[in-house]
Scaffold this motif. Structure first.
Motif, PDB file in Angstrom:
ATOM      1  N   ALA A   2       0.838  -1.205   0.000  1.00 41.78           N
ATOM      2  CA  ALA A   2       0.000   0.000   0.000  1.00 41.78           C
ATOM      3  C   ALA A   2       0.869   1.250   0.000  1.00 41.78           C
ATOM      4  O   ALA A   2       0.605   2.213  -0.720  1.00 41.78           O
ATOM      5  CB  ALA A   2      -0.941  -0.010   1.207  1.00 41.78           C
ATOM      6  N   HIS A   5       2.291   1.906  -3.416  1.00 41.56           N
ATOM      7  CA  HIS A   5       1.314   2.518  -4.310  1.00 41.56           C
ATOM      8  C   HIS A   5       1.121   3.998  -3.988  1.00 41.56           C
ATOM      9  O   HIS A   5       1.034   4.837  -4.883  1.00 41.56           O
ATOM     10  CB  HIS A   5      -0.027   1.789  -4.203  1.00 41.56           C
ATOM     11  CG  HIS A   5      -0.113   0.580  -5.077  1.00 41.56           C
ATOM     12  ND1 HIS A   5      -0.140   0.678  -6.446  1.00 41.56           N
ATOM     13  CD2 HIS A   5      -0.179  -0.731  -4.773  1.00 41.56           C
ATOM     14  CE1 HIS A   5      -0.225  -0.536  -6.966  1.00 41.56           C
ATOM     15  NE2 HIS A   5      -0.240  -1.402  -5.981  1.00 41.56           N
ATOM     16  N   PRO A 278      -4.265   1.418  -4.363  1.00 37.37           N
ATOM     17  CA  PRO A 278      -3.784   1.071  -3.020  1.00 37.37           C
ATOM     18  C   PRO A 278      -4.893   0.490  -2.152  1.00 37.37           C
ATOM     19  O   PRO A 278      -6.023   0.988  -2.156  1.00 37.37           O
ATOM     20  CB  PRO A 278      -3.299   2.417  -2.471  1.00 37.37           C
ATOM     21  CG  PRO A 278      -3.011   3.238  -3.677  1.00 37.37           C
ATOM     22  CD  PRO A 278      -3.994   2.816  -4.717  1.00 37.37           C
TER      23      PRO A 278
END
Length: 531
Positions: A2, A5, A278
């Protein structure tokens, strides 16, 4: 992942190499996964600093979301005719669990409905003169659409958009190879409905049948859609196939790391997973659920094949498996939890909607039982989640085989899904720790994380490049429109055969003349001698 991203999107936002573009994205609202893909693709460009208009073309009245959260959405007025035809698709979607989706002949029954709805939708776009005027006044820099319903390519030309980029939520369709001047190697590459990656005799027989049926299916609406433009603007003033071919790029959502090698042009760029946004932080509810057991399995079959529509024998087999494996928490996307399904099973959590990306991203999720849609397979590969794939329709069969080939998935036939003992054994094999599948899932995830380039960045840069330099004819295949006899060299072969025939005939004629002359002299000598 995450954080990776998020970093990427910040870099895209502040580091875009081109000024703000006016981008038109055309998205027919047909197929929820396609709509979501187009919406996410639009949002990525907004986050990169561009002005994106998302043109929603109404097709399926049951799809309410456009998939985008950031783009400016405009909608063409709905057509009652289109809505009525589209509703027939829902009846077929409800039958995916009993429909023989792996039989190419089963697609023949869908061609008429698919053609009717796409042609009616195209007519709704072409006939709306006021909307055409408004779109032309916007003077967009570039247009983007999905090469699933090809009418949008004609619409972009109609709106005077100077350059187009084609994208697709799946891999490039075999029936579209010819639009780019390529020939699909039907003897080597398994089609969408393949039940094996190895092309033995019967595999090739099925492959060639599938190839032509899928060509009729996807190309069915094209002739009638072209006729709409011809009637409106004149013969071939707007040529849909030419607009597809002259797209600056075709950006495919297939990932070569777990796909299958096939012929490509430089304008066809595979950037699978570029639209995976994400993952959000899990809600407290799901965090608590994942803490109950060490092993957690997600179960979801997408938006078309609803779990609530499962035949009773398949649903009972799933419930029997869940009951037997009480040490595992099964999170099941089930559209009607109130019907009492699994009410006595404490290890089963039903929900009509799930944040699939957030759940798969959590390391506490051990495995995923899925239909094998490309987005689901791609997300699983990114997050290193093991798969049990029950293919039901279209490319899901080949996707399941590719996951198995890459050793992060198990293929499980729908025909066996009603057998609780077989299903249980398959799930037990799936959740084994330190297995070949576990290692395969970890490996594919590491490959994607360490990819030499970032797929989302590649997507944005190709859009910006196309907007800056326009159409790229040097990337088009030379001789794409040559007739078949030239492509398979019949004229060359005929010429060579003719030349060889002349040469051999001449040699034969000379030998024959020499022979006759020699034979004649011999006969004269014998005659003289006898006299």
């Amino acid at each position: 992942m995450a954080s990776l991203h998020k970093t990427l999107f910040v870099l895209l936002l502040i580091g875009s190499s081109i000024e703000c573009l006016k981008i038109l994205v055309i998205s027919p609202q047909m197929g929820k996964s396609h709509v979501n893909f187009m919406g996410r693709s639009s949002d990525i460009l907004v986050m990169a600093g561009h002005n994106v208009t998302y043109l929603s073309v109404p097709v399926d009245p049951k799809i309410e979301s456009t998939g985008t959260k950031l783009a400016h959405v405009v909608k063409i007025p709905e057509s009652p005719v289109v809505s009525e035809i589209a509703m027939k698709f829902h009846d077929q979607a409800n039958s995916l669990w009993v429909h023989n989706g792996g039989n190419p002949l089963a697609f023949l029954s869908k061609i008429k409905i698919f053609t009717d709805v796409n042609v009616a939708s195209c007519k709704n776009v072409v006939d709306n003169d006021e909307f055409t005027r408004l779109m032309r006044e916007e003077k967009f820099d570039i247009g983007i659409t999905e090469s699933f319903d090809l009418c949008a390519f004609g619409a972009l030309k109609m709106y005077n958009v100077p350059v187009t980029v084609s994208i697709l939520s799946g891999g490039i369709m075999s029936s579209h190879y010819r639009y780019y001047g390529l020939t699909y190697p039907v003897a080597q590459l398994p089609e969408a409905l393949a039940n094996s990656l190895e092309m033995n005799f019967f595999g090739r027989m099925k492959n060639i049948l599938t190839h032509y049926v899928m060509g009729w299916f996807t190309g069915g609406p094209l002739a009638q859609q072209q006729e709409l433009f011809d009637n409106k603007f004149g013969k071939d003033v707007i040529n849909i196939v030419q607009e597809v071919r002259e797209s600056a790029f075709h950006l495919s959502n297939e990932d070569p790391y777990f796909g299958i090698a096939h012929p490509l042009l430089h304008k066809i760029v595979e950037i699978g997973g570029f639209s995976v946004l994400p993952a959000k932080k899990l809600e407290a509810k799901w965090d608590a659920i994942l803490n109950k057991n060490k092993i957690n399995v997600l179960v979801s079959f997408g938006s078309n094949a609803k779990s609530v529509d499962m035949p009773a024998d398949i649903k009972n087999a799933f419930l029997a498996t869940f009951k037997k494996m009480s040490h595992v928490t099964f999170i099941w996307k089930y559209e009607n939890p109130e019907d009492g399904t699994a009410k006595d099973l404490d290890n089963v959590v039903l929900s009509p909607w799930l944040d699939q990306t957030a759940i798969l991203n959590d390391p506490r999720v051990s495995a995923f039982i899925t239909h094998g849609g490309l987005n689901s397979v791609t997300e699983s590969a990114i997050y290193g989640t093991k798969l049990l794939v029950i293919g039901l329709f279209a490319d899901q069969f080949r996707n399941s085989l590719l996951a198995e080939k890459s050793k992060f998935g198990i293929v499980f036939l729908k025909e066996d899904a009603s057998d609780a003992s077989k299903l249980t054994r398959a799930v037990e094999k799936l959740i084994e720790e330190d297995s070949e599948i576990s290692r395969g899932a970890k490996r594919i995830s590491e490959m994607i994380k360490n990819r030499p380039q970032n797929q989302t960045d590649v997507y944005v840069k190709h859009i910006e490049f196309a907007a800056k330099f326009g159409k790229l004819p040097n990337l088009n295949m030379q001789g794409h429109d040559m007739p078949l006899y030239q492509y398979i060299l019949l004229d060359v072969i005929a010429f060579v055969v003719a030349v060889l025939a002349i040469i051999l005939g001449s040699i034969g004629f000379i030998i024959f003349k020499i022979y006759k002359k020699c034979a004649g002299k011999k006969e004269v000598l014998i005659t003289k001698k006898n006299n």
